[in-house]
Design a protein around this motif. Structure first.
Motif, PDB file in Angstrom:
ATOM      1  N   UNK A 192       0.235  11.460 -17.636  1.00 11.22           N
ATOM      2  CA  UNK A 192       0.701  12.777 -18.070  1.00 11.22           C
ATOM      3  C   UNK A 192       0.984  13.707 -16.899  1.00 11.22           C
ATOM      4  N   UNK A 193       1.182  13.116 -15.738  1.00 12.82           N
ATOM      5  CA  UNK A 193       1.501  13.917 -14.568  1.00 12.82           C
ATOM      6  C   UNK A 193       0.300  14.519 -13.869  1.00 12.82           C
ATOM      7  N   UNK A 194      -0.908  14.167 -14.319  1.00 13.11           N
ATOM      8  CA  UNK A 194      -2.102  14.717 -13.692  1.00 13.11           C
ATOM      9  C   UNK A 194      -2.338  14.057 -12.331  1.00 13.11           C
ATOM     10  N   UNK A 195      -2.991  14.780 -11.448  1.00 13.91           N
ATOM     11  CA  UNK A 195      -3.289  14.273 -10.114  1.00 13.91           C
ATOM     12  C   UNK A 195      -4.458  13.293 -10.178  1.00 13.91           C
ATOM     13  N   UNK A 196      -4.294  12.126  -9.546  1.00 13.80           N
ATOM     14  CA  UNK A 196      -5.331  11.105  -9.533  1.00 13.80           C
ATOM     15  C   UNK A 196      -6.053  11.083  -8.185  1.00 13.80           C
ATOM     16  N   UNK A 197      -7.221  10.486  -8.184  1.00  9.98           N
ATOM     17  CA  UNK A 197      -7.995  10.346  -6.957  1.00  9.98           C
ATOM     18  C   UNK A 197      -7.330   9.346  -6.025  1.00  9.98           C
ATOM     19  N   UNK A 198      -7.253   9.689  -4.752  1.00 10.72           N
ATOM     20  CA  UNK A 198      -6.725   8.771  -3.740  1.00 10.72           C
ATOM     21  C   UNK A 198      -7.820   7.772  -3.383  1.00 10.72           C
ATOM     22  N   UNK A 199      -7.553   6.485  -3.549  1.00 12.20           N
ATOM     23  CA  UNK A 199      -8.509   5.438  -3.209  1.00 12.20           C
ATOM     24  C   UNK A 199      -8.012   4.755  -1.945  1.00 12.20           C
ATOM     25  N   UNK A 200      -8.647   5.051  -0.828  1.00 13.77           N
ATOM     26  CA  UNK A 200      -8.202   4.506   0.450  1.00 13.77           C
ATOM     27  C   UNK A 200      -8.524   3.021   0.539  1.00 13.77           C
ATOM     28  N   UNK A 201      -7.726   2.314   1.350  1.00 17.37           N
ATOM     29  CA  UNK A 201      -7.868   0.868   1.471  1.00 17.37           C
ATOM     30  C   UNK A 201      -9.113   0.507   2.274  1.00 17.37           C
ATOM     31  N   UNK A 202      -9.169   0.905   3.527  1.00 17.66           N
ATOM     32  CA  UNK A 202     -10.333   0.643   4.373  1.00 17.66           C
ATOM     33  C   UNK A 202     -10.165   1.397   5.676  1.00 17.66           C
ATOM     34  N   UNK A 230      -5.017   5.888   6.693  1.00 19.87           N
ATOM     35  CA  UNK A 230      -3.822   6.482   6.106  1.00 19.87           C
ATOM     36  C   UNK A 230      -3.238   5.704   4.960  1.00 19.87           C
ATOM     37  N   UNK A 231      -3.828   4.553   4.636  1.00 19.11           N
ATOM     38  CA  UNK A 231      -3.303   3.717   3.543  1.00 19.11           C
ATOM     39  C   UNK A 231      -4.178   3.864   2.300  1.00 19.11           C
ATOM     40  N   UNK A 232      -3.551   3.818   1.148  1.00 20.57           N
ATOM     41  CA  UNK A 232      -4.266   3.860  -0.130  1.00 20.57           C
ATOM     42  C   UNK A 232      -3.748   2.761  -1.032  1.00 20.57           C
ATOM     43  N   UNK A 263       0.831  -1.209   0.000  1.00 20.74           N
ATOM     44  CA  UNK A 263       0.000   0.000   0.000  1.00 20.74           C
ATOM     45  C   UNK A 263       0.859   1.248   0.000  1.00 20.74           C
ATOM     46  N   UNK A 264       0.248   2.341  -0.415  1.00 23.75           N
ATOM     47  CA  UNK A 264       0.903   3.636  -0.348  1.00 23.75           C
ATOM     48  C   UNK A 264       0.280   4.473   0.758  1.00 23.75           C
ATOM     49  N   UNK A 265       0.819   5.640   0.949  1.00 23.62           N
ATOM     50  CA  UNK A 265       0.294   6.566   1.952  1.00 23.62           C
ATOM     51  C   UNK A 265      -0.739   7.489   1.312  1.00 23.62           C
ATOM     52  N   UNK A 266      -1.831   7.726   2.053  1.00 22.83           N
ATOM     53  CA  UNK A 266      -2.870   8.622   1.544  1.00 22.83           C
ATOM     54  C   UNK A 266      -2.355  10.043   1.376  1.00 22.83           C
ATOM     55  N   UNK A 267      -1.260  10.354   2.063  1.00 22.42           N
ATOM     56  CA  UNK A 267      -0.674  11.680   1.926  1.00 22.42           C
ATOM     57  C   UNK A 267       0.137  11.864   0.661  1.00 22.42           C
ATOM     58  N   UNK A 268       0.455  10.756  -0.008  1.00 22.72           N
ATOM     59  CA  UNK A 268       1.190  10.802  -1.269  1.00 22.72           C
ATOM     60  C   UNK A 268       0.195  10.691  -2.420  1.00 22.72           C
ATOM     61  N   UNK A 269      -0.030  11.798  -3.116  1.00 20.45           N
ATOM     62  CA  UNK A 269      -1.041  11.833  -4.179  1.00 20.45           C
ATOM     63  C   UNK A 269      -0.480  11.162  -5.429  1.00 20.45           C
ATOM     64  N   UNK A 270      -1.158  10.126  -5.944  1.00 16.38           N
ATOM     65  CA  UNK A 270      -0.664   9.458  -7.158  1.00 16.38           C
ATOM     66  C   UNK A 270      -0.848  10.335  -8.392  1.00 16.38           C
ATOM     67  N   UNK A 271      -0.015  10.055  -9.397  1.00 12.64           N
ATOM     68  CA  UNK A 271      -0.080  10.809 -10.647  1.00 12.64           C
ATOM     69  C   UNK A 271      -0.368   9.879 -11.815  1.00 12.64           C
TER      70      UNK A 271
END
Length: 415
Positions: A272-282, A287-289, A261-269
């Motif tokens: 093309x470098x655009x910001x993606x929606x953070x999909x939390x685990x549960x 804090x996990x995505x 998992x990644x951190x919800x504080x780290x916004x995925x891209x």
């Protein structure tokens, strides 16, 4: 001017009870006393006024309401009526759009329908579902869905305020409903509004849709699978000219949503470098995505190569509403789950695996499906995809339904 249809036909359109709205709506040619004229009709719920525009002639014709305040009609004397447009006034604003009922050409051929009915159309996913296309020089999206027992089917989405009175579909002889909606494109969210014989409404995701919204939302999304450029030609050629039964194989099996998992504080891209929606685990892991398909390509592939595996086997990736099912309760059989990104992101992941000499095996779940209201269960108001007899059609321990494998169209859906 007089109307060439009777009030009962208008009532059928207004009440969503017409199996072929093209018989009433759109453009209709008439000849009388050597003169050619066209009658254009449109049902525009809540519209205050409407005009037919002929861009080439630079002419505008005011439509009159007939029998119903939102059913409009106009007769135009002209030998040829090209791609006219409708100017619509509603709620204090005006806009111009093409009339979907002017585009009468069916995309499904008689041969397509024949193969589907006997369960042998092995590319039916290219015909049913939502497909960006162009008809008569106008771009849009072609929709087709199998719902043979429905009284009426409409396409609904943000583009029509989720109003099933608009964009009513046409039913063909084999129970496939279809409609081309001009000026729609990739990224549009949509569902099918299906009414059974008693008028009960079911809002369904597209069984053949290639993308869905991130849970808990359930709408399908128009996408184009042809806009990804693959770079795995060497891998494909190697696979084509080697016998897999004579090659060593070692498989690493994993569930993408649990492996790392990644951190919800780290916004995925995105690509093309655009910001993606953070999909939390549960809620159980605050804090996990979920990692995206592209992030998994960066992290998983080096790990697999270091361990020396030749293949990865991924637990089901088809769209599913419940995280805890690990993908084994599918609602979107042709859509990869949006938890990790869109179809092009998954293509990138597989492409990168192939370029690094790693084969990809995907688990598939044809044994059952869940009862979620937006899914396949009771799809057209009848037991369409599942057996009607619960002794044959339900896994009691799972609370899921069993496919009716005796129905040709259901087998064609799965294979």
């Amino acid at each position: 001017m007089y109307s060439r249809i009777n009030p009962e036909q208008i009532d059928q359109i207004v009440g969503n009870q017409h199996h072929d709205p093209f018989e009433v709506l759109g453009s209709h040619k008439f000849e009388q006393d050597g003169k050619v004229s066209w009658v254009v009709r449109a049902y525009l719920p809540n519209a205050e006024a409407a005009w037919v525009l002929l861009p080439t002639e630079r002419k505008s014709y005011l439509m009159q309401s007939v029998h119903h305040p939102h059913f409009f009609e106009v007769e135009i004397e002209t030998p040829r009526l090209a791609n006219y447009q409708l100017r619509i006034k509603k709620g204090g604003r005006e806009w111009v759009s093409y009339d979907p009922y002017h585009f009468r050409s069916a995309k499904l051929t008689e041969f397509d329908l024949h193969l589907f009915a006997e369960g042998n159309h092995h590319r039916i996913y290219q015909k049913l579902g939502a497909h960006p296309t162009e008809i008569d020089g106008v771009e849009g999206v072609y929709f087709a869905v199998w719902a043979p027992n429905a009284r009426n089917v409409s396409v609904i989405g943000d583009f029509n305020d989720w109003d099933g009175r608009q964009h009513q579909m046409r039913k063909g002889a084999t129970g496939i409903w279809e409609l081309f909606i001009p000026e729609l494109g990739v990224g549009e969210s949509y569902k099918y509004e299906i009414k059974n014989s008693e008028g009960h409404i079911y809002e369904k995701s597209d069984p053949y849709g290639f993308q869905q919204e991130v849970r808990p939302k359930t709408a399908s999304i128009v996408t184009n699978l042809d806009d990804y450029q693959w770079h795995d030609h060497h891998w494909m050629e190697h696979r084509r000219h080697t016998d897999p039964l004579r090659q060593p194989i070692s498989v690493y099996e994993l569930h993408l949503g649990s492996w790392l998992h990644g951190s919800s504080g780290e916004i995925p891209q995105g690509a093309n470098g655009e910001t993606l929606t953070v999909v939390t685990v549960s809620d159980l892991k605050p804090g996990a995505r979920f990692l995206t398909y592209r992030e998994l390509a960066q992290k998983l592939i080096p790990y697999i190569k270091q361990l020396g595996f030749t293949h990865i086997e991924i637990l089901p990736l088809a769209e599913h509403p419940f995280d805890g099912s690990w993908g084994y309760q599918v609602t979107g059989y042709y859509a990869c789950t949006s938890r990790y990104g869109n179809p092009q992101d998954l293509m990138y992941f597989i492409d990168q695996c192939h370029q690094n000499g790693i084969g990809v095996i995907l688990d598939w779940v044809p044994g059952h499906f869940p009862k979620d209201a937006h899914g396949l269960a009771f799809f057209d108001g009848t037991h369409l995809y599942e057996y009607a007899d619960p002794r044959k059609g339900e896994h009691q321990e799972w609370g899921t339904l069993v496919f009716n494998y005796g129905r040709n169209e259901v087998r064609n859906f799965l294979v």
